[in-house]
Design a protein around this motif. Structure first.
Motif, PDB file in Angstrom:
ATOM      1  N   LYS A   4       0.852  -1.194   0.000  1.00 27.83           N
ATOM      2  CA  LYS A   4       0.000   0.000   0.000  1.00 27.83           C
ATOM      3  C   LYS A   4       0.885   1.240   0.000  1.00 27.83           C
ATOM      4  O   LYS A   4       1.852   1.305   0.761  1.00 27.83           O
ATOM      5  N   ALA A   5       0.542   2.205  -0.833  1.00 25.97           N
ATOM      6  CA  ALA A   5       1.271   3.476  -0.880  1.00 25.97           C
ATOM      7  C   ALA A   5       0.310   4.549  -0.376  1.00 25.97           C
ATOM      8  O   ALA A   5      -0.645   4.899  -1.066  1.00 25.97           O
ATOM      9  N   PHE A   6       0.552   5.033   0.825  1.00 20.80           N
ATOM     10  CA  PHE A   6      -0.381   5.980   1.464  1.00 20.80           C
ATOM     11  C   PHE A   6      -0.139   7.421   1.011  1.00 20.80           C
ATOM     12  O   PHE A   6       0.994   7.820   0.746  1.00 20.80           O
ATOM     13  N   ALA A   7      -1.213   8.203   0.995  1.00 16.85           N
ATOM     14  CA  ALA A   7      -1.131   9.636   0.668  1.00 16.85           C
ATOM     15  C   ALA A   7      -0.717  10.432   1.899  1.00 16.85           C
ATOM     16  O   ALA A   7      -0.811   9.944   3.026  1.00 16.85           O
ATOM     17  N   LYS A   8      -0.292  11.664   1.665  1.00 20.72           N
ATOM     18  CA  LYS A   8       0.006  12.575   2.786  1.00 20.72           C
ATOM     19  C   LYS A   8      -0.768  13.875   2.620  1.00 20.72           C
ATOM     20  O   LYS A   8      -1.187  14.229   1.500  1.00 20.72           O
ATOM     21  N   ILE A   9      -0.935  14.559   3.746  1.00 21.45           N
ATOM     22  CA  ILE A   9      -1.366  15.951   3.699  1.00 21.45           C
ATOM     23  C   ILE A   9      -0.304  16.782   4.434  1.00 21.45           C
ATOM     24  O   ILE A   9       0.492  16.229   5.195  1.00 21.45           O
ATOM     25  N   ASN A  10      -0.310  18.080   4.197  1.00 25.18           N
ATOM     26  CA  ASN A  10       0.562  18.983   4.950  1.00 25.18           C
ATOM     27  C   ASN A  10      -0.294  19.766   5.925  1.00 25.18           C
ATOM     28  O   ASN A  10      -1.094  20.603   5.498  1.00 25.18           O
ATOM     29  N   LEU A  11      -0.102  19.492   7.195  1.00 24.30           N
ATOM     30  CA  LEU A  11      -0.844  20.260   8.216  1.00 24.30           C
ATOM     31  C   LEU A  11      -0.316  21.689   8.258  1.00 24.30           C
ATOM     32  O   LEU A  11      -1.040  22.627   8.588  1.00 24.30           O
ATOM     33  N   GLY A  12       0.951  21.831   7.921  1.00 19.73           N
ATOM     34  CA  GLY A  12       1.561  23.156   7.827  1.00 19.73           C
ATOM     35  C   GLY A  12       2.609  23.117   6.734  1.00 19.73           C
ATOM     36  O   GLY A  12       3.276  22.091   6.551  1.00 19.73           O
ATOM     37  N   LEU A  13       2.723  24.208   5.971  1.00 15.92           N
ATOM     38  CA  LEU A  13       3.754  24.246   4.923  1.00 15.92           C
ATOM     39  C   LEU A  13       4.304  25.657   4.841  1.00 15.92           C
ATOM     40  O   LEU A  13       3.573  26.603   4.530  1.00 15.92           O
ATOM     41  N   ASP A  14       5.592  25.793   5.173  1.00 16.42           N
ATOM     42  CA  ASP A  14       6.233  27.101   5.096  1.00 16.42           C
ATOM     43  C   ASP A  14       7.429  27.002   4.149  1.00 16.42           C
ATOM     44  O   ASP A  14       8.078  25.952   4.069  1.00 16.42           O
ATOM     45  N   VAL A  15       7.681  28.082   3.434  1.00 13.87           N
ATOM     46  CA  VAL A  15       8.877  28.155   2.595  1.00 13.87           C
ATOM     47  C   VAL A  15       9.706  29.279   3.176  1.00 13.87           C
ATOM     48  O   VAL A  15       9.217  30.407   3.323  1.00 13.87           O
ATOM     49  N   ILE A  16      10.967  28.965   3.537  1.00 15.10           N
ATOM     50  CA  ILE A  16      11.756  29.988   4.233  1.00 15.10           C
ATOM     51  C   ILE A  16      12.853  30.580   3.362  1.00 15.10           C
ATOM     52  O   ILE A  16      13.484  31.557   3.731  1.00 15.10           O
ATOM     53  N   GLY A  17      13.072  30.009   2.184  1.00 16.67           N
ATOM     54  CA  GLY A  17      14.083  30.589   1.298  1.00 16.67           C
ATOM     55  C   GLY A  17      14.320  29.713   0.101  1.00 16.67           C
ATOM     56  O   GLY A  17      13.624  28.720  -0.106  1.00 16.67           O
ATOM     57  N   ARG A  18      15.333  30.118  -0.646  1.00 20.25           N
ATOM     58  CA  ARG A  18      15.644  29.391  -1.871  1.00 20.25           C
ATOM     59  C   ARG A  18      17.137  29.122  -1.904  1.00 20.25           C
ATOM     60  O   ARG A  18      17.938  30.012  -1.625  1.00 20.25           O
ATOM     61  N   ARG A  19      17.517  27.886  -2.227  1.00 22.23           N
ATOM     62  CA  ARG A  19      18.944  27.554  -2.301  1.00 22.23           C
ATOM     63  C   ARG A  19      19.491  28.023  -3.645  1.00 22.23           C
ATOM     64  O   ARG A  19      18.745  28.291  -4.576  1.00 22.23           O
ATOM     65  N   GLU A  20      20.834  28.072  -3.719  1.00 20.21           N
ATOM     66  CA  GLU A  20      21.442  28.555  -4.974  1.00 20.21           C
ATOM     67  C   GLU A  20      21.076  27.664  -6.151  1.00 20.21           C
ATOM     68  O   GLU A  20      20.971  28.126  -7.283  1.00 20.21           O
ATOM     69  N   ASP A  21      20.865  26.374  -5.884  1.00 20.09           N
ATOM     70  CA  ASP A  21      20.529  25.449  -6.983  1.00 20.09           C
ATOM     71  C   ASP A  21      19.045  25.524  -7.372  1.00 20.09           C
ATOM     72  O   ASP A  21      18.584  24.752  -8.206  1.00 20.09           O
ATOM     73  N   GLY A  22      18.314  26.469  -6.781  1.00 15.28           N
ATOM     74  CA  GLY A  22      16.916  26.664  -7.195  1.00 15.28           C
ATOM     75  C   GLY A  22      15.909  25.948  -6.309  1.00 15.28           C
ATOM     76  O   GLY A  22      14.726  26.274  -6.348  1.00 15.28           O
ATOM     77  N   TYR A  23      16.358  24.972  -5.525  1.00 16.14           N
ATOM     78  CA  TYR A  23      15.424  24.262  -4.636  1.00 16.14           C
ATOM     79  C   TYR A  23      14.950  25.189  -3.518  1.00 16.14           C
ATOM     80  O   TYR A  23      15.735  25.990  -2.997  1.00 16.14           O
ATOM     81  N   HIS A  24      13.689  25.069  -3.140  1.00 13.84           N
ATOM     82  CA  HIS A  24      13.175  25.873  -2.033  1.00 13.84           C
ATOM     83  C   HIS A  24      13.424  25.176  -0.701  1.00 13.84           C
ATOM     84  O   HIS A  24      13.334  23.953  -0.601  1.00 13.84           O
ATOM     85  N   GLN A  25      13.736  25.994   0.303  1.00 17.98           N
ATOM     86  CA  GLN A  25      13.901  25.439   1.659  1.00 17.98           C
ATOM     87  C   GLN A  25      12.561  25.522   2.369  1.00 17.98           C
ATOM     88  O   GLN A  25      11.950  26.591   2.419  1.00 17.98           O
ATOM     89  N   VAL A  26      12.130  24.396   2.880  1.00 19.81           N
ATOM     90  CA  VAL A  26      10.778  24.314   3.428  1.00 19.81           C
ATOM     91  C   VAL A  26      10.791  23.904   4.900  1.00 19.81           C
ATOM     92  O   VAL A  26      11.797  23.405   5.413  1.00 19.81           O
ATOM     93  N   ARG A  27       9.683  24.147   5.548  1.00 19.65           N
ATOM     94  CA  ARG A  27       9.422  23.565   6.882  1.00 19.65           C
ATOM     95  C   ARG A  27       7.973  23.098   6.802  1.00 19.65           C
ATOM     96  O   ARG A  27       7.053  23.913   6.672  1.00 19.65           O
ATOM     97  N   MET A  28       7.796  21.775   6.827  1.00 23.77           N
ATOM     98  CA  MET A  28       6.457  21.234   6.591  1.00 23.77           C
ATOM     99  C   MET A  28       6.108  20.235   7.691  1.00 23.77           C
ATOM    100  O   MET A  28       6.956  19.472   8.128  1.00 23.77           O
ATOM    101  N   ILE A  29       4.851  20.261   8.100  1.00 24.37           N
ATOM    102  CA  ILE A  29       4.378  19.207   9.002  1.00 24.37           C
ATOM    103  C   ILE A  29       3.596  18.233   8.138  1.00 24.37           C
ATOM    104  O   ILE A  29       2.581  18.590   7.533  1.00 24.37           O
ATOM    105  N   MET A  30       4.136  17.016   8.054  1.00 26.90           N
ATOM    106  CA  MET A  30       3.576  15.990   7.177  1.00 26.90           C
ATOM    107  C   MET A  30       2.718  15.029   7.993  1.00 26.90           C
ATOM    108  O   MET A  30       3.076  14.690   9.132  1.00 26.90           O
ATOM    109  N   GLN A  31       1.645  14.567   7.386  1.00 23.13           N
ATOM    110  CA  GLN A  31       0.804  13.560   8.042  1.00 23.13           C
ATOM    111  C   GLN A  31       0.332  12.543   7.000  1.00 23.13           C
ATOM    112  O   GLN A  31      -0.297  12.922   6.008  1.00 23.13           O
ATOM    113  N   THR A  32       0.633  11.274   7.233  1.00 20.70           N
ATOM    114  CA  THR A  32       0.137  10.213   6.355  1.00 20.70           C
ATOM    115  C   THR A  32      -1.337   9.981   6.656  1.00 20.70           C
ATOM    116  O   THR A  32      -1.749  10.016   7.816  1.00 20.70           O
TER     117      THR A  32
END
Ligand code: ATP
Length: 292
Positions: A4-32
């Protein structure tokens, strides 16, 4: 082997910046959550990977993360046999619920077990990161804080018992589009991720729900106002709170009462605002064998 491959939701999702390689730095509360795709993996004498998917619009070749997960394992371990894989999708696609990442996680776990490769969970998570930032979390599952680009994981106290109403409107959203169009400045409202971690620790459900927030709503909602309408309907029908998950467009509402959640589900169906409507519960680690 069935997984079984379960879904997730984000109870909280913050983006705090961007790395030089373009990826965003996040702080997320994940819940399966207990909504899942099914994966069946079988060894085959015929070399190579054969993947079939129940939905015609989901790729069944190297464009599918399951295929990529299988290739990665076959190459690294020079697996002698071929693989027949069947993927039955139930998690909405391009919806902000990490369906593809979770399928990839299940494929890694399944192949490890099928061939007796003996990789630890951590070793599987390292390989998962090569496939996508959310894959390590999908291997870990449960309630977690995800930082960095999503790969730095800290297990959190489980979400207190509740009912989670899911509504996906009939639009698909590309994660890339949302992150590319995100503008962070001094007006950005950042959710209180640390406050939510504390509320989880205290087992305080309303403390958690009152801190729900997702900075990506600022991009997706103006483009698809139906998201706000679904949120409003869920709140009017008794949700403690409602939020968009990930980059959207799926909305979830948290209820503390099953009957209220069922009635809200009915109202949401009747409203026709959402094309897919489900009522789910949180998935906690230490599940049963059946949850593999
Ligand atoms: P996330 O929450 O990680 O942003 P998502 O829910 O937005 O994920 P997915 O459903 O995982 O998005 O997939 C988005 C796209 O990736 C699809 O449109 C599809 O073309 C491709 N894809 C690759 N593998 C899969 C898979 N196993 N299941 C669904 N889509 C897949």
């Amino acid at each position: 082997m069935k997984l079984k491959a379960f879904a997730k939701i984000n109870l909280g999702l913050d983006v705090i910046g961007r790395r030089e390689d373009g990826y965003h730095q996040v702080r997320m509360i994940m819940q399966t959550i207990r909504m899942f795709d099914q994966l069946e993996i079988e060894k085959s004498r015929k070399p190579g990977i054969r993947l079939s998917v129940n939905l015609p619009y989901v790729p069944a070749d190297a464009g599918n993360l399951v295929y990529r997960a299988a290739s990665l394992m076959m190459e690294e371990f020079s697996l002698p046999q071929g693989l027949d894989i069947r993927l039955n999708k139930f998690i909405p696609v391009a919806a902000g619920m990490a369906g593809g990442s979770s399928d990839a996680a299940a494929a890694l776990v399944g192949i490890n077990r099928l061939f007796g490769l003996g990789l630890s969970r951590g070793e599987l998570m390292e390989r998962g990161l090569k496939l996508g930032a959310d894959v390590p979390y999908c291997i870990m599952r449960g309630t977690a804080l995800a930082e960095g680009i999503g790969e730095k994981l800290t297990r959190l106290s489980p979400l207190p018992p509740c009912y989670i109403l899911i509504g996906k409107p009939g639009v698909s959203v590309s994660t890339k589009y949302v992150y590319t169009n995100l503008k962070l400045d001094e007006t950005t409202v950042h959710p209180d991720i640390d406050g939510m971690v504390a509320a989880l620790k205290a087992g305080d459900l309303t403390g958690v729900t009152e801190k729900m927030g997702n900075v990506l709503e600022s991009v997706t909602i103006p483009r698809y106002p139906v998201i706000e309408k679904i949120k409003d309907l869920m709140k009017e029908t008794g949700a403690l709170n409602a939020l968009m998950s990930g980059s959207g467009p799926t909305v979830f509402g948290i209820f503390d009462d099953r009957e209220k959640a069922r009635q809200a589900q009915q109202r949401l169906r009747e409203s026709r605002l959402a094309r897919q409507v489900f009522l789910a519960e949180a998935f906690h680690n230490g599940g049963t064998e059946d949850d593999q």
